[in-house]
Design an enzyme around this catalytic site. Structure first.
Site, PDB file in Angstrom:
ATOM      1  N   ARG A 165       0.828  -1.208   0.000  1.00  0.00           N
ATOM      2  CA  ARG A 165       0.000   0.000   0.000  1.00  0.00           C
ATOM      3  C   ARG A 165       0.868   1.267   0.000  1.00  0.00           C
ATOM      4  NH1 ARG A 165      -3.231  -3.510  -0.752  1.00  0.00           N
ATOM      5  NH2 ARG A 165      -5.312  -3.743   0.131  1.00  0.00           N
ATOM      6  N   SER A 235     -10.722  -0.838   2.785  1.00  0.00           N
ATOM      7  CA  SER A 235      -9.979  -0.987   4.050  1.00  0.00           C
ATOM      8  C   SER A 235      -9.638   0.400   4.579  1.00  0.00           C
ATOM      9  CB  SER A 235      -8.672  -1.737   3.828  1.00  0.00           C
ATOM     10  OG  SER A 235      -8.910  -2.997   3.285  1.00  0.00           O
ATOM     11  N   GLU A 331      -5.465   4.028   6.064  1.00  0.00           N
ATOM     12  CA  GLU A 331      -5.117   3.808   4.649  1.00  0.00           C
ATOM     13  C   GLU A 331      -5.554   4.955   3.733  1.00  0.00           C
ATOM     14  OE1 GLU A 331      -5.995   1.496   1.098  1.00  0.00           O
ATOM     15  OE2 GLU A 331      -5.904  -0.177   2.509  1.00  0.00           O
TER      16      GLU A 331
HETATM   17  N1  EPU Z   1     -10.838 -11.085   9.761  1.00  0.00           N
HETATM   18  C1  EPU Z   1     -11.641 -11.206  10.877  1.00  0.00           C
HETATM   19  N2  EPU Z   1     -12.665 -10.303  11.069  1.00  0.00           N
HETATM   20  C2  EPU Z   1     -12.904  -9.317  10.172  1.00  0.00           C
HETATM   21  C3  EPU Z   1     -12.089  -9.185   9.041  1.00  0.00           C
HETATM   22  C4  EPU Z   1     -11.053 -10.085   8.847  1.00  0.00           C
HETATM   23  O1  EPU Z   1     -11.453 -12.089  11.697  1.00  0.00           O
HETATM   24  O2  EPU Z   1     -13.847  -8.557  10.419  1.00  0.00           O
HETATM   25  C5  EPU Z   1      -9.779 -12.055   9.541  1.00  0.00           C
HETATM   26  C6  EPU Z   1     -10.152 -12.998   8.379  1.00  0.00           C
HETATM   27  O3  EPU Z   1     -10.895 -14.094   8.816  1.00  0.00           O
HETATM   28  C7  EPU Z   1      -8.780 -13.419   7.869  1.00  0.00           C
HETATM   29  C8  EPU Z   1      -7.929 -12.179   8.120  1.00  0.00           C
HETATM   30  O4  EPU Z   1      -8.603 -11.396   9.090  1.00  0.00           O
HETATM   31  O5  EPU Z   1      -8.273 -14.473   8.640  1.00  0.00           O
HETATM   32  C9  EPU Z   1      -7.686 -11.383   6.861  1.00  0.00           C
HETATM   33  O6  EPU Z   1      -8.945 -10.999   6.304  1.00  0.00           O
HETATM   34  P1  EPU Z   1      -9.204 -10.873   4.710  1.00  0.00           P
HETATM   35  O7  EPU Z   1      -8.695 -12.076   3.992  1.00  0.00           O
HETATM   36  O8  EPU Z   1     -10.618 -10.478   4.515  1.00  0.00           O
HETATM   37  O9  EPU Z   1      -8.255  -9.713   4.229  1.00  0.00           O
HETATM   38  P2  EPU Z   1      -7.832  -8.360   4.933  1.00  0.00           P
HETATM   39  O10 EPU Z   1      -6.442  -8.512   5.435  1.00  0.00           O
HETATM   40  O11 EPU Z   1      -8.866  -7.956   5.903  1.00  0.00           O
HETATM   41  C10 EPU Z   1      -6.748  -7.347   2.755  1.00  0.00           C
HETATM   42  C11 EPU Z   1      -6.774  -6.037   2.015  1.00  0.00           C
HETATM   43  C12 EPU Z   1      -8.069  -5.922   1.205  1.00  0.00           C
HETATM   44  C13 EPU Z   1      -8.069  -7.072   0.202  1.00  0.00           C
HETATM   45  C14 EPU Z   1      -8.014  -8.399   0.987  1.00  0.00           C
HETATM   46  C15 EPU Z   1      -7.869  -9.590   0.067  1.00  0.00           C
HETATM   47  C16 EPU Z   1      -5.506  -4.466   3.351  1.00  0.00           C
HETATM   48  C17 EPU Z   1      -5.543  -3.288   4.255  1.00  0.00           C
HETATM   49  N3  EPU Z   1      -6.685  -4.930   2.960  1.00  0.00           N
HETATM   50  O12 EPU Z   1      -7.858  -7.341   3.681  1.00  0.00           O
HETATM   51  O13 EPU Z   1      -8.022  -4.697   0.481  1.00  0.00           O
HETATM   52  O14 EPU Z   1      -9.234  -7.052  -0.598  1.00  0.00           O
HETATM   53  O15 EPU Z   1      -6.825  -8.425   1.838  1.00  0.00           O
HETATM   54  O16 EPU Z   1      -6.584  -9.607  -0.483  1.00  0.00           O
HETATM   55  O17 EPU Z   1      -4.416  -4.928   3.008  1.00  0.00           O
HETATM   56  C18 EPU Z   1      -8.727  -2.421   0.383  1.00  0.00           C
HETATM   57  O18 EPU Z   1      -7.532  -2.112   0.405  1.00  0.00           O
HETATM   58  O19 EPU Z   1      -9.642  -1.561   0.322  1.00  0.00           O
HETATM   59  C19 EPU Z   1      -9.106  -3.842   0.480  1.00  0.00           C
HETATM   60  C20 EPU Z   1     -10.367  -4.217   0.578  1.00  0.00           C
END
Ligand code: EPU
Length: 335
Positions: A165, A235, A331
């Site tokens: 990012r 995010s 972000e």
């Molecule tokens: N999780 C929870 N509770 C929640 C959200 C997430 O327990 O409310 C846990 C999930 O179960 C998982 C972990 O956290 O074990 C990661 O969650 P997820 O795979 O949904 O991805 P993220 O890390 O929350 C990142 C990016 C997203 C992108 C997804 C998929 C960042 C800040 N965000 O989210 O990007 O779509 O991975 O690659 O890096 C964005 O930047 O706007 C965005 C949506």
């Protein structure tokens, strides 16, 4: 018209958070010539300049003085190079539409980045990334104009200093250049990237890029709110990166905590999980809330201001810090 300057323009529909904002002056140039003329005029008149893409990663104030420019260069074309295809794109092209058009032509490279809101010109700034792929991996070049004198330049991916990012457009070149276009390098050879989460289980054995892109859209729609229905900027926080020692200490208290090992030995944590574990998923205060399906996304129910949003976000940061000792970083950028 391309270079026309509109005065006192309402930007509340031009930012996906739906924050109220009026721009003193606004222009959406469709050619690099009219963009260059606007930059020169802003420099002459000493107008502060704000650049707007799709407004999906931006927190706007109630009033923006000076000139807001939203590049509207909307051309794109393909150049064959053996099994590779170079895609030349104007900054104003909508990212998601482009991804679907490329996937529909059987081209591999951007399919995991489907349904990310915003324009192509904004994509390199935060090095958009999702489902195991970042823009920097498929980028060949970024075309820019310097704000100071309208001079053009082409940056290689190395010169863009991409990180998680992050890019040079957020540091050394912040406020100094306008991105006018991108060149991507895609491939006709099958190269699916399915390692993230349960993506591999959700597509067939030999998926097409379009099948992968449509699956990504379905996954995102399950968790992420549609800005057309509920104001949000995706995010709201970056996933925090901590030293291995700190992650190990946390894992001894919370063994089910998700984490990701980085090549430099540091550990990336899931901000959404940390917020969720503070019991904040679905929490609402005033006009803002934590999304009830993905805690990493803050939502605007309407009627709120940027000051109220920032105070709400601070309160999330404080609660996560008090429980886990980790400070979340925002972000979306402040205009
Ligand atoms: N999780 C929870 N509770 C929640 C959200 C997430 O327990 O409310 C846990 C999930 O179960 C998982 C972990 O956290 O074990 C990661 O969650 P997820 O795979 O949904 O991805 P993220 O890390 O929350 C990142 C990016 C997203 C992108 C997804 C998929 C960042 C800040 N965000 O989210 O990007 O779509 O991975 O690659 O890096 C964005 O930047 O706007 C965005 C949506």
């Amino acid at each position: 018209m391309s270079g026309t300057i509109l005065v006192d323009q309402d930007l509340s529909l031009a930012n996906t958070l739906g924050l109220p904002c009026r721009a003193e002056r606004f222009a959406a140039p469709a050619t690099s010539g009219s963009l260059r003329r606007l930059l020169c005029l802003a420099a002459e008149q000493d107008w502060p300049l704000t650049l707007l893409g799709g407004g999906s990663n931006l927190i706007l104030p109630e009033r923006l003085a000076g000139l807001v420019i939203q590049p509207a260069l909307r051309h794109w074309w393909l150049e064959q190079q053996g099994n590779d295809v170079l895609v030349h794109i104007g900054a104003g092209v909508e990212w998601h539409s482009l991804v679907m058009a490329l996937a529909g032509r059987g081209l591999w490279g951007t399919e995991n980045l489907a349904l990310i809101p915003g324009t192509c010109g904004a994509a390199p700034i935060q090095n958009i990334g999702a489902y195991g792929v970042e823009l920097g991996e498929v980028l060949e070049a970024v075309q820019v104009l310097f704000v100071e004198d309208g001079r053009s330049a082409v940056l290689t991916p190395e010169a863009c200093a991409f990180g998680y990012r992050d890019s040079i457009f957020k540091s050394e070149l912040d406020g100094k250049v306008v991105i006018t276009g991108l060149t991507l390098r895609l491939s006709r050879l099958a190269s699916p990237r399915l390692a993230y989460g349960d993506l591999a289980q959700r597509v067939g054995a030999q998926p097409t890029p379009l099948e992968v892109a449509e699956t990504i859209c379905a996954i995102r729609r399950e968790k992420l709110p549609d800005p057309a229905e509920l104001g949000n900027a995706g995010s709201f926080f970056k996933n925090p990166i901590v030293e291995r020692k700190q992650a190990e200490e946390m894992l001894s208290s919370w063994p089910d905590m998700p984490y990701f090992e980085l090549t430099d030995g540091c550990i990336k944590l899931a901000a959404g999980w940390l917020i969720d574990r503070c019991g904040l998923k679905g929490w609402r205060s005033g006009h803002f809330g934590v999304h009830d399906r993905q805690a990493l996304v803050l939502v605007h129910f309407g009627g709120g201001s940027s000051a109220e949003l920032l105070a709400f976000a601070d309160s999330v940061v404080e609660q996560v810090q008090a429980r886990f000792g980790v400070v979340l970083e925002r972000e979306p950028r402040l205009a």
